[in-house]
Design an enzyme around this catalytic site. Structure first.
Site, PDB file in Angstrom:
ATOM      1  CG  HIS A  25      -1.907  -1.055   1.339  1.00 48.06           C
ATOM      2  ND1 HIS A  25      -2.015  -1.885   2.429  1.00 48.06           N
ATOM      3  CD2 HIS A  25      -2.878  -1.450   0.470  1.00 48.06           C
ATOM      4  CE1 HIS A  25      -3.006  -2.738   2.241  1.00 48.06           C
ATOM      5  NE2 HIS A  25      -3.540  -2.509   1.059  1.00 48.06           N
ATOM      6  CE  LYS A  49     -11.537  -7.800   2.729  1.00 47.36           C
ATOM      7  NZ  LYS A  49     -10.300  -7.237   2.175  1.00 47.36           N
ATOM      8  NE  ARG A  98      -2.812  -7.439  -4.397  1.00 50.15           N
ATOM      9  CZ  ARG A  98      -3.536  -8.127  -3.534  1.00 50.15           C
ATOM     10  NH1 ARG A  98      -2.990  -8.564  -2.434  1.00 50.15           N
ATOM     11  NH2 ARG A  98      -4.800  -8.386  -3.785  1.00 50.15           N
ATOM     12  CB  SER A 136      -4.014  -6.718   5.025  1.00 48.02           C
ATOM     13  OG  SER A 136      -3.759  -5.485   4.387  1.00 48.02           O
TER      14      SER A 136
END
Ligand code: COA
Length: 171
Positions: A25, A49, A98, A136
């Site tokens: 990030h 989440k 990515r 993450s």
């Protein structure tokens, strides 16, 4: 022939969960901050989440790790992204890609956001290949098993991860 260019204040929104912010990030934030007058890093309060860090903790960490960048604002949102971008009078949504697997999801999201807010343009930046495998969740899993996350997150985030997992373990 030289045309007079109207000067406009360019505002972009970089949205995400940031649970927690990683070096991947940071790569996008640093590069995007050079392209706009103001980059708003917008943290989604995404209850589905089940985040490790609260919204306030995620924003605090983002503020700490971006404090050296002059044109970053950290904010939280729980609305549709398209509405949030309109409310902030931003012209651009920044997303990092990515790998090819990110592309399909990002294409759907960009098309939906365009439908909901045609005034906002989504711009994709390729994440530095060094961080193309990073997420993450991966960082949290490594920290959970006491692995080394020093190259994957900033020192402030590393310390916060240790503290969080020690608290969870009752240490
Ligand atoms: N480097 C490393 N990792 C990255 C990365 C990068 N450059 N970019 C993303 N990731 C990782 C994140 O860490 C995250 O990992 P995780 O799943 O393990 O937590 C994963 O990729 C996805 O991250 P993120 O970019 O935060 O996306 P998201 O799916 O959590 O959230 C929103 C995307 C917030 C932009 C989107 O859900 C949204 O806009 N929601 C608001 C509601 C809305 O408008 N819905 C309609 C949208 S079309």
């Amino acid at each position: 022939m030289r045309t007079e260019q109207k000067s406009t204040y360019r505002v972009a929104v970089y949205p995400g969960s940031f649970d927690p912010v990683t070096m991947g990030h940071m790569d996008i934030i640093t590069r995007a901050s050079k392209q706009f007058d103001l980059l708003i890093v917008a943290v989604l309060n995404n209850l589905s989440k089940n985040p490790l860090f609260s919204l306030e903790e995620r924003k605090d960490l983002l503020r700490k790790v971006t404090s050296h960048l002059p044109n970053i604002e950290v904010d939280g949102f729980r609305d549709l992204l398209a509405n949030y971008v309109r409310e902030k009078e931003a012209q651009v949504i920044v997303r990092g890609i990515r790998s090819v697997t990110d592309f399909e999801y990002e294409l759907t999201m960009a098309s939906t956001n365009h439908k909901l807010n045609p005034d906002a343009e989504t711009i994709f930046m390729m994440t530095n290949p060094k961080y193309s495998y990073l997420s993450s969740s991966l960082v949290k899993e490594i920290a959970h098993f006491n692995g080394d996350t020093t190259d994957l997150v900033s020192p402030e985030v590393d310390a916060a991860l240790r503290k969080k997992f020690n608290e969870k373990a009752g240490l």
